[in-house]
Write an enzyme that holds these catalytic residues in place. Structure first.
Site, PDB file in Angstrom:
ATOM      1  N   SER A 102      25.490 -19.982 -32.584  1.00  0.00           N
ATOM      2  CA  SER A 102      25.234 -21.297 -33.487  1.00  0.00           C
ATOM      3  C   SER A 102      26.294 -21.408 -34.458  1.00  0.00           C
ATOM      4  O   SER A 102      25.744 -22.678 -35.141  1.00  0.00           O
ATOM      5  CB  SER A 102      23.789 -21.016 -34.341  1.00  0.00           C
ATOM      6  OG  SER A 102      24.014 -19.990 -35.196  1.00  0.00           O
ATOM      7  N   THR A 146      18.669 -28.284 -31.678  1.00  0.00           N
ATOM      8  CA  THR A 146      19.224 -28.541 -33.164  1.00  0.00           C
ATOM      9  C   THR A 146      19.380 -30.032 -33.210  1.00  0.00           C
ATOM     10  O   THR A 146      19.482 -30.792 -32.238  1.00  0.00           O
ATOM     11  CB  THR A 146      20.788 -28.142 -33.239  1.00  0.00           C
ATOM     12  OG1 THR A 146      21.232 -28.368 -34.131  1.00  0.00           O
ATOM     13  CG2 THR A 146      21.468 -28.240 -31.828  1.00  0.00           C
ATOM     14  N   ASP A 147      19.491 -30.592 -34.524  1.00  0.00           N
ATOM     15  CA  ASP A 147      19.743 -32.045 -34.706  1.00  0.00           C
ATOM     16  C   ASP A 147      21.062 -32.421 -34.375  1.00  0.00           C
ATOM     17  O   ASP A 147      21.397 -33.428 -34.470  1.00  0.00           O
ATOM     18  CB  ASP A 147      19.363 -32.317 -36.160  1.00  0.00           C
ATOM     19  CG  ASP A 147      20.338 -31.659 -37.246  1.00  0.00           C
ATOM     20  OD1 ASP A 147      21.088 -30.883 -36.935  1.00  0.00           O
ATOM     21  OD2 ASP A 147      20.290 -31.882 -38.464  1.00  0.00           O
ATOM     22  N   GLU A 148      22.062 -31.446 -33.964  1.00  0.00           N
ATOM     23  CA  GLU A 148      23.500 -31.694 -33.905  1.00  0.00           C
ATOM     24  C   GLU A 148      23.332 -32.406 -32.343  1.00  0.00           C
ATOM     25  O   GLU A 148      24.598 -32.925 -31.988  1.00  0.00           O
ATOM     26  CB  GLU A 148      24.165 -30.472 -33.976  1.00  0.00           C
ATOM     27  CG  GLU A 148      24.116 -29.831 -35.268  1.00  0.00           C
ATOM     28  CD  GLU A 148      25.271 -28.946 -35.819  1.00  0.00           C
ATOM     29  OE1 GLU A 148      26.417 -29.005 -35.215  1.00  0.00           O
ATOM     30  OE2 GLU A 148      25.044 -28.165 -36.588  1.00  0.00           O
ATOM     31  N   TYR A 171      29.695 -26.281 -29.677  1.00  0.00           N
ATOM     32  CA  TYR A 171      28.244 -25.791 -30.005  1.00  0.00           C
ATOM     33  C   TYR A 171      27.320 -26.877 -29.505  1.00  0.00           C
ATOM     34  O   TYR A 171      26.267 -26.367 -28.929  1.00  0.00           O
ATOM     35  CB  TYR A 171      28.212 -25.395 -31.316  1.00  0.00           C
ATOM     36  CG  TYR A 171      26.595 -25.274 -31.881  1.00  0.00           C
ATOM     37  CD1 TYR A 171      25.855 -24.451 -31.399  1.00  0.00           C
ATOM     38  CD2 TYR A 171      26.309 -26.233 -32.748  1.00  0.00           C
ATOM     39  CE1 TYR A 171      24.510 -24.241 -31.998  1.00  0.00           C
ATOM     40  CE2 TYR A 171      24.840 -26.137 -33.031  1.00  0.00           C
ATOM     41  CZ  TYR A 171      23.932 -25.162 -32.693  1.00  0.00           C
ATOM     42  OH  TYR A 171      22.605 -25.212 -33.068  1.00  0.00           O
ATOM     43  N   SER A 174      26.717 -27.285 -26.087  1.00  0.00           N
ATOM     44  CA  SER A 174      26.263 -26.509 -25.169  1.00  0.00           C
ATOM     45  C   SER A 174      24.940 -26.331 -25.455  1.00  0.00           C
ATOM     46  O   SER A 174      23.901 -26.050 -24.521  1.00  0.00           O
ATOM     47  CB  SER A 174      26.646 -25.184 -25.629  1.00  0.00           C
ATOM     48  OG  SER A 174      26.634 -24.568 -26.856  1.00  0.00           O
ATOM     49  N   LYS A 175      24.142 -26.805 -26.484  1.00  0.00           N
ATOM     50  CA  LYS A 175      22.919 -26.725 -26.864  1.00  0.00           C
ATOM     51  C   LYS A 175      22.306 -28.020 -26.189  1.00  0.00           C
ATOM     52  O   LYS A 175      21.255 -27.880 -25.491  1.00  0.00           O
ATOM     53  CB  LYS A 175      22.761 -26.868 -28.462  1.00  0.00           C
ATOM     54  CG  LYS A 175      22.802 -25.662 -29.413  1.00  0.00           C
ATOM     55  CD  LYS A 175      21.733 -24.428 -28.846  1.00  0.00           C
ATOM     56  CE  LYS A 175      20.503 -24.634 -29.542  1.00  0.00           C
ATOM     57  NZ  LYS A 175      19.721 -23.583 -28.988  1.00  0.00           N
ATOM     58  N   ASN A 201      19.173 -25.154 -41.354  1.00  0.00           N
ATOM     59  CA  ASN A 201      18.269 -23.776 -42.020  1.00  0.00           C
ATOM     60  C   ASN A 201      18.823 -23.390 -43.188  1.00  0.00           C
ATOM     61  O   ASN A 201      20.152 -23.219 -43.225  1.00  0.00           O
ATOM     62  CB  ASN A 201      17.777 -22.911 -41.033  1.00  0.00           C
ATOM     63  CG  ASN A 201      16.665 -23.465 -40.164  1.00  0.00           C
ATOM     64  OD1 ASN A 201      15.808 -22.940 -39.774  1.00  0.00           O
ATOM     65  ND2 ASN A 201      16.937 -24.888 -39.471  1.00  0.00           N
TER      66      ASN A 201
HETATM   67  P1  TYD Z   1      27.275 -24.835 -41.596  1.00  0.00           P
HETATM   68  O1  TYD Z   1      26.640 -24.122 -42.458  1.00  0.00           O
HETATM   69  O2  TYD Z   1      28.385 -24.243 -40.501  1.00  0.00           O
HETATM   70  O3  TYD Z   1      26.172 -25.789 -40.553  1.00  0.00           O
HETATM   71  P2  TYD Z   1      26.864 -27.140 -39.642  1.00  0.00           P
HETATM   72  O4  TYD Z   1      27.994 -27.166 -39.465  1.00  0.00           O
HETATM   73  O5  TYD Z   1      25.924 -26.567 -38.423  1.00  0.00           O
HETATM   74  O6  TYD Z   1      25.896 -28.228 -40.217  1.00  0.00           O
HETATM   75  O7  TYD Z   1      28.189 -26.042 -42.201  1.00  0.00           O
HETATM   76  C1  TYD Z   1      27.353 -26.848 -43.111  1.00  0.00           C
HETATM   77  C2  TYD Z   1      28.187 -27.773 -43.823  1.00  0.00           C
HETATM   78  O8  TYD Z   1      29.230 -27.090 -44.738  1.00  0.00           O
HETATM   79  C3  TYD Z   1      29.150 -28.525 -42.741  1.00  0.00           C
HETATM   80  O9  TYD Z   1      29.246 -29.731 -43.132  1.00  0.00           O
HETATM   81  C4  TYD Z   1      30.159 -27.706 -43.009  1.00  0.00           C
HETATM   82  C5  TYD Z   1      30.426 -27.463 -44.302  1.00  0.00           C
HETATM   83  N1  TYD Z   1      31.230 -26.092 -44.609  1.00  0.00           N
HETATM   84  C6  TYD Z   1      32.038 -25.976 -45.691  1.00  0.00           C
HETATM   85  O10 TYD Z   1      32.323 -27.106 -46.339  1.00  0.00           O
HETATM   86  N2  TYD Z   1      32.724 -24.826 -46.043  1.00  0.00           N
HETATM   87  C7  TYD Z   1      32.176 -23.704 -45.088  1.00  0.00           C
HETATM   88  O11 TYD Z   1      32.980 -22.740 -45.453  1.00  0.00           O
HETATM   89  C8  TYD Z   1      31.423 -23.910 -44.024  1.00  0.00           C
HETATM   90  C9  TYD Z   1      31.032 -22.715 -43.345  1.00  0.00           C
HETATM   91  C10 TYD Z   1      30.646 -24.947 -43.945  1.00  0.00           C
END
Ligand code: TYD
Length: 357
Positions: A102, A146-148, A171, A174-175, A201
């Site tokens: 994920s 996922t919403d992605e 990611y 693949s989802k 989440n």
């Molecule tokens: P993340 O928790 O990886 O979830 P997703 O990419 O699935 O949304 O990231 C949440 C947001 O935070 C995303 O816009 C990327 C940002 N982010 C940072 O700015 N710094 C970090 O170290 C990480 C892991 C994410």
């Protein structure tokens, strides 16, 4: 005939990825709330899994753990056999697929494990599940997505279930592949499946590679937090308890062939969220470090959960303020869990991450 809520609630559920962050919350809720349900947890115990998350189910006569990988048919068969043994009947009444790779950043390093788990793994589960549907045993399959899969969405739109799929990272691609296979089975074989799509989440037990737990952990260690790019990307945050409750509602009361969105109704940019975490940790702005942006970084995700609210009677319970406070306090109280999971794999992954930045 579609399964009834009572039939499902008295059945045997195969939960894949039940040692993961969201799957374990679902298992804990199901075990506490449904006294007649039997639960088999198939988990490969890959890097982000932690059996500690389901410690409260260990020893329960209604619970079995099977170590195995959803992309390996023999492992899925072993889990089906465990369901048959636990139920004293033919196999699982429901299959809920949480097992997934994920983390977007990891998928940018190496996409192969993502395709194996999130796409091939779904096909293996569908093929195994189909045999049990034909026998009249398996009544419902639920694919946690996922919403992605919607990709970037522009203000003021919030993604609805009928919006097209438009993925950005290995990611999310693949989802989306996994979801499309589920929908192909629904169409081709009248396979009784539901897809759920959820926003970001957060909550207790979250693996400290995702933004919120990573930032909490680093602030507790007195380290700076790495904000990607300008920090103006927006996410829609949902507490994991609300998400698991939504999946439960969809499983018990949803309609076959339908997709349901779940979000927290909390849209916030990363920088504002970071400031909330700084304030909880009593740290100032000097703890922010702006780092190189993620390639292909989606600017905004936002979901509309009106369908789930209307058709499933589901609602979010957590506000962001209460949820962040609870999550922060949980990590403070569970420092020993954090110390335990910061193993060699974790360290070597972060070493590579920082090199990229
Ligand atoms: P993340 O928790 O990886 O979830 P997703 O990419 O699935 O949304 O990231 C949440 C947001 O935070 C995303 O816009 C990327 C940002 N982010 C940072 O700015 N710094 C970090 O170290 C990480 C892991 C994410």
């Amino acid at each position: 005939m579609a399964a009834t809520e009572q039939e499902l609630a008295r059945g045997t559920w195969l939960v894949t990825g039940g040692c993961g962050f969201i799957g374990s919350e679902f298992l804990r809720q199901a075990h506490r709330a449904l006294p007649d349900v039997r639960l088999v947890n198939l988990d490969s115990l890959s890097y982000a899994a932690s059996p500690d998350r389901v410690a409260e189910l260990e020893g329960s006569p209604r619970y079995r753990f099977v170590k195995g990988d959803i992309s390996r048919p023999a492992d899925v068969d072993a889990a089906m056999t465990a369901c048959a043994q636990l139920s004293g009947a033919g196999g699982p009444t429901a299959l809920i697929n949480f097992a997934a790779e994920s983390h977007v950043d990891r998928s940018l390093f190496t996409g192969m494990p993502f395709v194996m788990a999130n796409t091939l793994g779904v096909q293996v589960l569908l093929e195994a599940g189909r045999k049990f549907v034909e026998k009249g045993v398996l009544k419902r399959f639920l694919q946690v997505s996922t919403d992605e899969v919607y990709g970037d969405v522009h203000e003021p739109h919030r993604s609805v279930e009928t919006d097209p799929i438009h993925t950005s990272s290995p990611y999310s691609a693949s989802k989306a592949g996994g979801e499309l296979l589920v929908q192909a089975f629904v169409r081709s074989f009248k396979f009784p499946a539901i897809v759920t799509r959820c926003s970001n989440n957060y909550g207790p037990w979250h693996w400290p590679e995702k933004m919120i737990p990573l930032f909490i952990m680093r602030l507790l260690q007195g380290k700076k937090v790495p904000v990607y790019g300008d920090g103006m990307q927006k996410r829609d945050w949902i507490h994991v308890e609300d998400h698991a409750a939504g999946i439960m509602a969809a499983l018990l009361r949803g309609q076959d062939g339908e997709i349901y969105n779940f979000d927290g109704e909390i849209e916030i940019d990363n920088l504002s969220l970071t400031r909330k975490l700084l304030s909880l940790a009593q740290r100032d702005e000097s703890f922010i470090e702006y780092v190189k942006d993620r390639p292909g970084h989606d600017r905004r995700y936002a979901l509309d959960s009106a369908k789930a609210q209307r058709e499933l009677g589901w609602r979010q319970k957590w506000t962001l303020e209460a949820g962040l406070r609870q999550t922060f306090d949980w990590f403070v109280a569970h420092k020993s869990w954090l110390d335990k999971v910061l193993n060699e794999e974790y360290q070597s992954y972060y070493k590579q991450q920082y090199e990229v930045r």
